[in-house]
Design an enzyme around this catalytic site. Structure first.
Site, short mmCIF file in Angstrom:
data_model
loop_
_atom_site.label_atom_id
_atom_site.label_comp_id
_atom_site.label_asym_id
_atom_site.label_seq_id
_atom_site.Cartn_x
_atom_site.Cartn_y
_atom_site.Cartn_z
N SER A 1 -12.33 -142.38 -25.94
CA SER A 1 -13.63 -141.69 -25.79
C SER A 1 -14.14 -141.33 -27.17
CB SER A 1 -13.46 -140.43 -24.96
OG SER A 1 -12.82 -139.44 -25.75
N LYS A 2 -15.31 -140.73 -27.19
CA LYS A 2 -15.94 -140.37 -28.46
C LYS A 2 -15.05 -139.50 -29.34
CE LYS A 2 -20.82 -140.81 -27.42
NZ LYS A 2 -21.01 -140.65 -25.96
N ARG A 3 -14.15 -138.75 -28.69
CA ARG A 3 -13.26 -137.90 -29.48
C ARG A 3 -12.42 -138.72 -30.46
NH1 ARG A 3 -9.16 -136.19 -26.80
NH2 ARG A 3 -9.69 -137.43 -24.98
#
Ligand code: GLU
Ligand code: ZN
Length: 512
Positions: A269-271
């Protein structure tokens, strides 16, 4: 009988930017189609009208145009199953929902949104407490007993309704059967029907289909033979299998692709970093690198080989090469691929690819200004100096700025070779001045030989001899190859820079 043609599809919902997971699904479908001489289809699943957006459709087209692989049939290509956009096929789904009603496999539901919400809450609470029919969440099948004729009448009279699928239940109306199917990667899957979303909506009150109905109807009508999709869709598959059976259709081969994780084992994910293709593109990744890396997310081709062009992948791909284990997305590895593909570019290609970054970085004047013919030629000629040093396209302009504008003269200490002082630096720079004109004129090997000889004569270390010159000419202690830089700058400009540096070091510029 001729073998059935393989037909696979990528079926994104245009509700977000194209990301790595989607590209991996599309790529595997594409490669599978190519390897089987089949067809790869693009279908837009835009039944969620609120979340679908034209800009995401555009992003999808831009992304795949940049990546450089295409579908054989799709909204912009046409084909035997057109239209390939679900919102343009709306009328069709109602007809198929009708068919299920007629077959006794579906029913009208007249529950209000409010009732459904209350039921959902109650069942959730009961579930939390672990009591009674607690294993089930969601809808309570309230309308399952309404005869189709009655439902039809009420619907015709304008009562708001949805159409729901009857998930097969046990004898006494309780749970019972399980849905069994084979996933070509995961093997036999058995899913208890009580764990399937109870009687999911197929047709919404506005007449639009839900994902499940539209997806199954379209896969059937488009002759899809294999469904290769991300593993997060696996929980929907028992429901789809039930739908196929309710229609009396054979279902396609299912193959759920391994998850893509970040290095912490959590879903990518974007994390973890960039995930949208746009971001990778802006960061200076090459499409070949992204494709090559993504093709390895959950598949292995040949021991000890890393670099594969799209064409070669198309020949090698097979479902047997897929791995069950989740794939880990390693940004460093992708960076390595990028460097490898940058090294494969010719001077012209690399100049063309990095030029937009150079223009926006203001390499040729103010940001946004393009190069004149001379600057363009110099820029292309400079590519061999940076090719091996780039991990990303956007790094090229900063590494070459000293060729296009006079570098600032660094502080005096920057000029000192190891353990040397100002006097030594000046002396060395003077020495170098003599031979620079000759260096700039010759080829790089001759230049190096000349400097070596000079260092021998003067009994100084080669590195010591090079450092002050490098700083004077490029403005930094670390730079692209010095001889190539001198050659590109020419004797006159190189000498002028040395003189400027000497003037500063010797204090003749009045600075000290
Ligand atoms: N529209 C679904 C998606 O957004 C398609 C899933 C499938 O491939 O069946 O991914
Ligand atoms: Zn109901």
């Amino acid at each position: 009988m001729a073998a059935m043609e393989v037909r696979v599809r990528y079926a994104p919902s245009p509700t977000g930017l194209q990301h790595i997971g989607g590209v991996r699904t599309a790529l595997f479908n594409y490669l599978f189609a190519r390897s089987m001489n089949g067809k790869f289809i693009l279908r837009l699943e835009d039944t969620d009208r609120a979340r679908s957006d034209e800009s995401f459709v555009q992003n999808l087209y831009d992304t795949f145009a940049w990546l450089g692989f295409r579908w054989d049939e799709g909204p912009d290509t046409g084909g035997p199953s057109a239209p390939y956009v679900q919102s343009e096929r709306s009328a069709l789904y109602g007809k198929y929902a009708e068919e299920l009603l007629a077959r006794g496999e579906a029913y009208y539901c007249f529950c209000s949104a409010e009732r459904l919400e209350n039921v959902r809450k109650e069942r959730e609470e009961a579930r939390a407490k672990g009591g009674g029919a607690s294993r089930e969440s969601g809808y309570d099948r309230h309308c399952r007993g309404i005869p189709v004729e009655e439902g039809r009448r009420r619907a015709a009279a304008g009562e708001s309704c949805t159409i729901r699928l009857k998930i097969p239940l046990g004898e006494d109306g309780g749970p019972g059967p399980a849905t069994v199917f084979t996933d070509s990667l995961l093997g036999g899957i058995e899913w208890k029907n009580e764990d399937i979303n109870p009687d999911p909506v197929l047709l919404k009150s506005d007449g639009f289909p839900t994902y499940h109905l539209a997806n199954v109807v379209d896969d059937h009508l488009m002759g899809i033979t294999h469904v290769l999709r991300a593993q997060e869709w696996l929980p929907s598959t028992p429901l789809h299998v039930i739908l196929y059976r309710a229609f009396g259709w054979e279902h396609p081969v299912f193959c759920h692709l391994p998850m893509v994780m970040g290095q912490d084992g959590k879903k990518l994910s974007k994390r973890h970093g960039a995930t949208s293709v746009d971001e990778f593109r802006r960061q200076g990744y090459l499409p070949e690198a992204l494709i090559n890396y993504v093709a390895l997310l959950g598949a292995s081709y040949e021991e000890g080989k890393d670099l594969y062009a799209l064409e070669e992948l198309s020949r090698r791909f097979s479902l047997e090469k897929l791995n069950k284990a989740p794939a880990v997305f390693d940004y460093k590895k992708l960076e390595w691929y990028n460097g490898q593909y940058i090294r494969m570019k010719s001077d012209e290609e690399l100049a063309g690819l990095t030029l937009p970054h150079a223009v926006s970085a203001g390499l040729f004047g103010t940001p946004g200004a393009g190069p004149d013919a001379c600057q363009r030629a110099l820029y292309t000629a400079a590519m061999p100096l940076v090719r091996e040093r780039l991990a990303f396209l956007h790094e090229a302009p900063e590494k070459l700025r000293y060729l296009f504008s006079e570098p600032e003269i660094p502080a005096a200490e920057e000029f000192f070779p190891k353990k040397a002082d100002l006097g030594a630096a000046v002396k060395l720079l003077r020495l170098r001045r003599e031979i620079t004109a000759r260096l700039a004129a010759g080829n790089d090997e001759e230049a190096e030989a000349l400097v070596k000889a000079k260092a021998g004569q003067e009994a100084v270390k080669l590195g010591d001899l090079m450092m002050p010159l490098r700083v004077a000419v490029t403005g930094a202690r670390v730079s692209p190859p010095l001889f190539g830089s001198l050659r590109l700058l020419g004797a006159e400009r190189s000498l002028a820079r040395i003189d400027r540096a000497l003037a500063k070091l010797e204090g003749r510029d009045g600075a000290c």
